[in-house]
Scaffold this active site. Structure first.
Site, PDB file in Angstrom:
ATOM      1  N   TYR A 155      28.681  70.511  39.663  1.00  0.00           N
ATOM      2  CA  TYR A 155      29.791  71.458  39.586  1.00  0.00           C
ATOM      3  C   TYR A 155      30.486  71.319  38.240  1.00  0.00           C
ATOM      4  O   TYR A 155      30.759  70.199  37.787  1.00  0.00           O
ATOM      5  CB  TYR A 155      30.777  71.166  40.723  1.00  0.00           C
ATOM      6  CG  TYR A 155      32.104  71.863  40.590  1.00  0.00           C
ATOM      7  CD1 TYR A 155      32.233  73.208  40.918  1.00  0.00           C
ATOM      8  CD2 TYR A 155      33.232  71.181  40.140  1.00  0.00           C
ATOM      9  CE1 TYR A 155      33.460  73.853  40.797  1.00  0.00           C
ATOM     10  CE2 TYR A 155      34.454  71.817  40.014  1.00  0.00           C
ATOM     11  CZ  TYR A 155      34.560  73.154  40.344  1.00  0.00           C
ATOM     12  OH  TYR A 155      35.756  73.794  40.212  1.00  0.00           O
TER      13      TYR A 155
ATOM     14  N   ASP B 258      44.981  72.332  32.688  1.00  0.00           N
ATOM     15  CA  ASP B 258      44.398  73.462  33.405  1.00  0.00           C
ATOM     16  C   ASP B 258      45.521  74.417  33.788  1.00  0.00           C
ATOM     17  O   ASP B 258      45.973  74.455  34.927  1.00  0.00           O
ATOM     18  CB  ASP B 258      43.662  72.925  34.642  1.00  0.00           C
ATOM     19  CG  ASP B 258      42.949  74.014  35.425  1.00  0.00           C
ATOM     20  OD1 ASP B 258      42.766  75.116  34.871  1.00  0.00           O
ATOM     21  OD2 ASP B 258      42.592  73.756  36.591  1.00  0.00           O
TER      22      ASP B 258
ATOM     23  N   ASP C 229      33.330  76.675  37.900  1.00  0.00           N
ATOM     24  CA  ASP C 229      34.661  77.247  38.059  1.00  0.00           C
ATOM     25  C   ASP C 229      34.771  78.496  37.181  1.00  0.00           C
ATOM     26  O   ASP C 229      34.351  78.492  36.021  1.00  0.00           O
ATOM     27  CB  ASP C 229      35.687  76.202  37.621  1.00  0.00           C
ATOM     28  CG  ASP C 229      37.124  76.568  37.952  1.00  0.00           C
ATOM     29  OD1 ASP C 229      37.393  77.739  38.259  1.00  0.00           O
ATOM     30  OD2 ASP C 229      37.979  75.668  37.884  1.00  0.00           O
TER      31      ASP C 229
ATOM     32  N   ASP D 143      37.891  80.279  37.315  1.00  0.00           N
ATOM     33  CA  ASP D 143      39.330  80.555  37.341  1.00  0.00           C
ATOM     34  C   ASP D 143      39.645  81.817  38.148  1.00  0.00           C
ATOM     35  O   ASP D 143      39.221  81.943  39.282  1.00  0.00           O
ATOM     36  CB  ASP D 143      39.875  80.622  35.922  1.00  0.00           C
ATOM     37  CG  ASP D 143      39.996  79.240  35.285  1.00  0.00           C
ATOM     38  OD1 ASP D 143      39.830  78.242  36.006  1.00  0.00           O
ATOM     39  OD2 ASP D 143      40.239  79.155  34.065  1.00  0.00           O
TER      40      ASP D 143
ATOM     41  N   HIS E  53      33.022  79.824  41.626  1.00  0.00           N
ATOM     42  CA  HIS E  53      34.155  80.102  42.505  1.00  0.00           C
ATOM     43  C   HIS E  53      35.266  80.734  41.685  1.00  0.00           C
ATOM     44  O   HIS E  53      35.428  80.472  40.497  1.00  0.00           O
ATOM     45  CB  HIS E  53      34.616  78.865  43.275  1.00  0.00           C
ATOM     46  CG  HIS E  53      35.428  77.867  42.515  1.00  0.00           C
ATOM     47  ND1 HIS E  53      36.696  78.106  42.044  1.00  0.00           N
ATOM     48  CD2 HIS E  53      35.157  76.584  42.166  1.00  0.00           C
ATOM     49  CE1 HIS E  53      37.178  77.049  41.450  1.00  0.00           C
ATOM     50  NE2 HIS E  53      36.252  76.092  41.490  1.00  0.00           N
TER      51      HIS E  53
ATOM     52  N   GLU F   5      39.432  82.354  42.081  1.00  0.00           N
ATOM     53  CA  GLU F   5      40.635  82.228  42.893  1.00  0.00           C
ATOM     54  C   GLU F   5      41.520  83.457  42.809  1.00  0.00           C
ATOM     55  O   GLU F   5      41.330  84.329  41.946  1.00  0.00           O
ATOM     56  CB  GLU F   5      41.417  80.992  42.454  1.00  0.00           C
ATOM     57  CG  GLU F   5      41.982  81.111  41.061  1.00  0.00           C
ATOM     58  CD  GLU F   5      41.864  79.828  40.242  1.00  0.00           C
ATOM     59  OE1 GLU F   5      42.715  79.637  39.354  1.00  0.00           O
ATOM     60  OE2 GLU F   5      40.934  79.037  40.471  1.00  0.00           O
TER      61      GLU F   5
ATOM     62  N   CYS G 153      46.100  74.497  37.733  1.00  0.00           N
ATOM     63  CA  CYS G 153      45.377  73.623  38.647  1.00  0.00           C
ATOM     64  C   CYS G 153      45.888  73.806  40.077  1.00  0.00           C
ATOM     65  O   CYS G 153      47.097  73.881  40.320  1.00  0.00           O
ATOM     66  CB  CYS G 153      45.541  72.170  38.206  1.00  0.00           C
ATOM     67  SG  CYS G 153      44.956  70.954  39.411  1.00  0.00           S
TER      68      CYS G 153
ATOM     69  N   ARG H  32      37.917  81.560  46.488  1.00  0.00           N
ATOM     70  CA  ARG H  32      38.988  80.576  46.668  1.00  0.00           C
ATOM     71  C   ARG H  32      40.332  81.266  46.811  1.00  0.00           C
ATOM     72  O   ARG H  32      40.648  82.203  46.079  1.00  0.00           O
ATOM     73  CB  ARG H  32      39.005  79.634  45.463  1.00  0.00           C
ATOM     74  CG  ARG H  32      40.260  78.777  45.336  1.00  0.00           C
ATOM     75  CD  ARG H  32      40.156  77.852  44.147  1.00  0.00           C
ATOM     76  NE  ARG H  32      41.467  77.512  43.596  1.00  0.00           N
ATOM     77  CZ  ARG H  32      41.656  76.696  42.568  1.00  0.00           C
ATOM     78  NH1 ARG H  32      40.613  76.125  41.974  1.00  0.00           N
ATOM     79  NH2 ARG H  32      42.876  76.453  42.122  1.00  0.00           N
TER      80      ARG H  32
ATOM     81  N   GLU I 265      42.112  76.251  49.001  1.00  0.00           N
ATOM     82  CA  GLU I 265      42.525  75.162  48.115  1.00  0.00           C
ATOM     83  C   GLU I 265      43.745  74.434  48.660  1.00  0.00           C
ATOM     84  O   GLU I 265      44.679  75.047  49.177  1.00  0.00           O
ATOM     85  CB  GLU I 265      42.840  75.727  46.725  1.00  0.00           C
ATOM     86  CG  GLU I 265      43.303  74.696  45.707  1.00  0.00           C
ATOM     87  CD  GLU I 265      42.252  73.667  45.330  1.00  0.00           C
ATOM     88  OE1 GLU I 265      41.854  72.868  46.221  1.00  0.00           O
ATOM     89  OE2 GLU I 265      41.823  73.660  44.166  1.00  0.00           O
TER      90      GLU I 265
ATOM     91  N   ASN J 135      37.367  71.099  48.475  1.00  0.00           N
ATOM     92  CA  ASN J 135      37.652  70.426  47.213  1.00  0.00           C
ATOM     93  C   ASN J 135      38.351  69.107  47.514  1.00  0.00           C
ATOM     94  O   ASN J 135      39.537  69.085  47.814  1.00  0.00           O
ATOM     95  CB  ASN J 135      38.529  71.324  46.334  1.00  0.00           C
ATOM     96  CG  ASN J 135      38.804  70.730  44.971  1.00  0.00           C
ATOM     97  OD1 ASN J 135      38.180  69.755  44.561  1.00  0.00           O
ATOM     98  ND2 ASN J 135      39.737  71.326  44.245  1.00  0.00           N
TER      99      ASN J 135
END
Length: 320
Positions: A48, A63, A90, A92, A117, A119, A127, A164, A196, A218
């Protein structure tokens, strides 16, 4: 290390096979091609790419939505090109609205990534284990997943989309809202749902019961640590440990730098002795010089091997 050694099956196909074969699939995080190579060397079936690690290792920044789509996609491409195991990366927020998401998914697929993924945070994101997050509205969030699924289906149906939601820990959020969104994202075409930041095992159990599809977990930050057996009992499909390798690297560099500052240059000699005894202590072999010599023997004129005669230093070995 690739260098001409590839795999015939699509990355997404291999990732889906790895998910099907494990209950759950445990995936460690990497932040660049070198750390990915180490994880592959140890024998993990998938890896990942952490967004936090990408931002901190490339930019030295947190982040907090400061890394761009170009930088993230490039890092993902470089990592995917360095290993033969599938990579989830990731992405974002998808770096914009649904139109931007379409390009992001295409860039990741073209880069050899197996899945991503994305979000539902407001940009600039941060983050998922730092307070101050906000999420976009339901309709826009679902539309972005529909866009991602549409591009996946048009270009590479094996590509894995993990949706996510940060609604649990966001400003004004709740676990109920996060579960609603996770189900809506699955209905919109996502392959796995990722809530998350659940605060305890009871919340994880609710997620696994009430979300109607495969669960992506996660295990970092505020989220509980669990054994593989505990996760299997809950029914979790995939678990990532995104930042542990980055933290291990930070600690190792800090400890070595402290020794060097305190004891002087011979601290490097002491470290070198320990490193040479390590399973990957032959740095030149790990980095791939033997593979280079094998390729030279296969494809270059025979007289090119003369450059190794009487040379000093590590002597690469060509495969028989």
């Amino acid at each position: 290390m690739r260098l001409g050694e590839g795999e015939s099956a699509r990355p997404g196909t291999r990732l889906r096979a790895a998910i099907a074969a494990a209950k759950p699939l445990i995936i460690p995080g990497c932040y660049n091609a070198m750390s990915a190579r180490v994880l592959e060397e140890v024998g993990f079936p998938a890896i990942y790419m952490t967004g936090y690690g990408t931002s901190l290792s490339l930019l030295g920044l947190p982040d907090a939505g400061l890394v761009t789509q170009t930088e993230m996609a490039l890092n993902a491409r470089l990592i995917a090109s360095a290993v033969r195991i599938p990579l989830i990366a990731d992405a974002d927020t998808g770096f914009g609205n649904a139109i931007n998401v379409a390009r992001t998914v295409e860039e990741y697929i073209r880069g050899g990534v197996a899945g991503l993924h994305m979000e539902d945070q407001v940009a600039p994101k941060r983050c998922g284990h730092v307070a101050g997050r906000e999420v976009i509205g339901r309709e826009e969030a679902v539309g972005k997943i529909r866009a991602a699924a549409s591009v996946r289906d048009a270009i590479d149906s094996s590509f894995v989309i993990v949706a996510r939601t940060d609604a649990r820990g966001a400003h004004g959020g709740s676990l109920e809202e996060a579960i609603w969104r996770a189900n809506a994202f699955l209905d919109a075409g996502a392959d796995l749902a990722f809530v998350e930041g659940p605060a305890d095992k009871a919340e994880i159990a609710r997620i696994c019961t009430e979300v109607k599809g495969p669960i992506f977990y996660n295990m970092t930050g505020i989220s509980p640590r669990m054994s593989a057996e505990e996760m299997a009992e809950l029914g979790i499909a995939v678990t990532i440990l995104p930042g542990a390798t980055m933290r291990a690297t930070l600690m190792a560099i800090h400890d070595f730098a402290t020794a060097l500052k305190t004891h002087g240059p011979m601290a490097e000699a002491e470290f070198d002795a320990r490193f040479r005894a390590h399973p990957i202590g032959n740095l030149h072999a790990f980095s791939g010089f033997d593979r280079i010599r094998t390729m030279e023997a296969q494809w270059l004129p025979a007289e090119s091997a003369a450059k190794y005669e009487g040379g000093l230093g590590h002597m690469p070995k060509a495969a028989e």
